[in-house]
Write an enzyme that holds these catalytic residues in place. Structure first.
Site, PDB file in Angstrom:
ATOM      1  N   ASP A  67       0.841  -1.209   0.000  1.00  0.00           N
ATOM      2  CA  ASP A  67       0.000   0.000   0.000  1.00  0.00           C
ATOM      3  C   ASP A  67       0.875   1.257   0.000  1.00  0.00           C
ATOM      4  O   ASP A  67       1.790   1.397   0.817  1.00  0.00           O
ATOM      5  CB  ASP A  67      -0.903  -0.017   1.243  1.00  0.00           C
ATOM      6  CG  ASP A  67      -2.009   1.015   1.164  1.00  0.00           C
ATOM      7  OD1 ASP A  67      -1.705   2.218   1.048  1.00  0.00           O
ATOM      8  OD2 ASP A  67      -3.196   0.628   1.235  1.00  0.00           O
ATOM      9  N   CYS A  86      -6.847  -2.150   4.992  1.00  0.00           N
ATOM     10  CA  CYS A  86      -6.043  -2.825   3.973  1.00  0.00           C
ATOM     11  C   CYS A  86      -6.939  -3.293   2.822  1.00  0.00           C
ATOM     12  O   CYS A  86      -7.851  -4.102   3.023  1.00  0.00           O
ATOM     13  CB  CYS A  86      -5.313  -4.017   4.585  1.00  0.00           C
ATOM     14  SG  CYS A  86      -4.302  -4.943   3.401  1.00  0.00           S
TER      15      CYS A  86
END
Length: 208
Positions: free
Chosen positions: A43, A100
């Site tokens: 990420d 997430c």
């Protein structure tokens, strides 16, 4: 994004480093001896060194979607072997993060093509902890808990490896499970009972 700006930023970064230490890059070029291996998510909001307040040379980093440790992933296993057996790191950290996208995508019914076999590993984590997770009514809280449990299971996957077991036995290598809270910037130690986990799985996964 203007890619030319990246090179301008690089020049500014070099100047700032040399202003602080004229020998900075000379010293950096002599090698690395990081204390820890960080396994985190790809990420773009979760930058390993920044969130720990560390810099170049301080941490060996491996990142992938949803911070997975899969025994058949030669990339991850090669990183682990190099960090533990050659760099002699003393700590291995698996760090997940709330919100997430990989964890959330794994729990959707959509066909994600090439991602399907990778995200199936997260579905396995859900299956292992289904009773606890299904008891959480709030969807966001359920995903956050799955993030934590995913970190735990990836740490267990580390403990299953001969690389970690030998380093634990020979020099006390430590495995840690952390979560980064994007909304607050806080780094959270999950304080997972790895000694207990190790004892429970050794009958099956112990390697001489």
């Amino acid at each position: 994004m203007n890619l030319e700006k990246v090179f301008e930023n690089n020049k500014s970064w070099i100047k700032s480093k040399l202003d602080g230490d004229a020998n900075y890059f000379e010293e950096l070029g002599k090698g690395q001896s990081p204390e820890l291996l960080y396994i985190g998510c790809s990420d773009s909001r979760v930058t390993a060194e920044d969130l720990m307040g560390l810099g170049p040379g301080d941490v060996f980093v491996h990142r992938n979607i949803a911070n997975m440790v899969v025994g058949t992933d030669l990339n991850a296993m090669s990183v682990l072997d190099y960090a533990v057996n050659h760099l002699k790191v003393n700590h291995v950290v698996v760090c997940g993060h709330y919100s997430c996208g990989g964890v959330k995508a794994a729990m959707q019914s959509a066909d994600l093509g090439l991602l399907n076999p990778w995200l199936r590993n997260i579905r396995d984590v859900y299956r292992l902890h289904k009773t606890e997770l299904n008891a959480i009514d709030d969807e966001d809280q359920r995903y956050d808990r799955l993030v934590e449990l995913n970190v735990q299971e990836q740490c267990v996957n580390l403990i299953k490896t001969a690389t970690v077991q030998k380093a634990f036995r020979d020099r006390g290598l430590k495995v840690h499970g952390w979560v980064f809270d994007i909304k607050t910037g806080k780094l959270i130690d999950l304080k997972i009972d790895f000694d207990g986990i190790l004892k429970n799985i050794m009958e099956i996964y112990h390697l001489d």
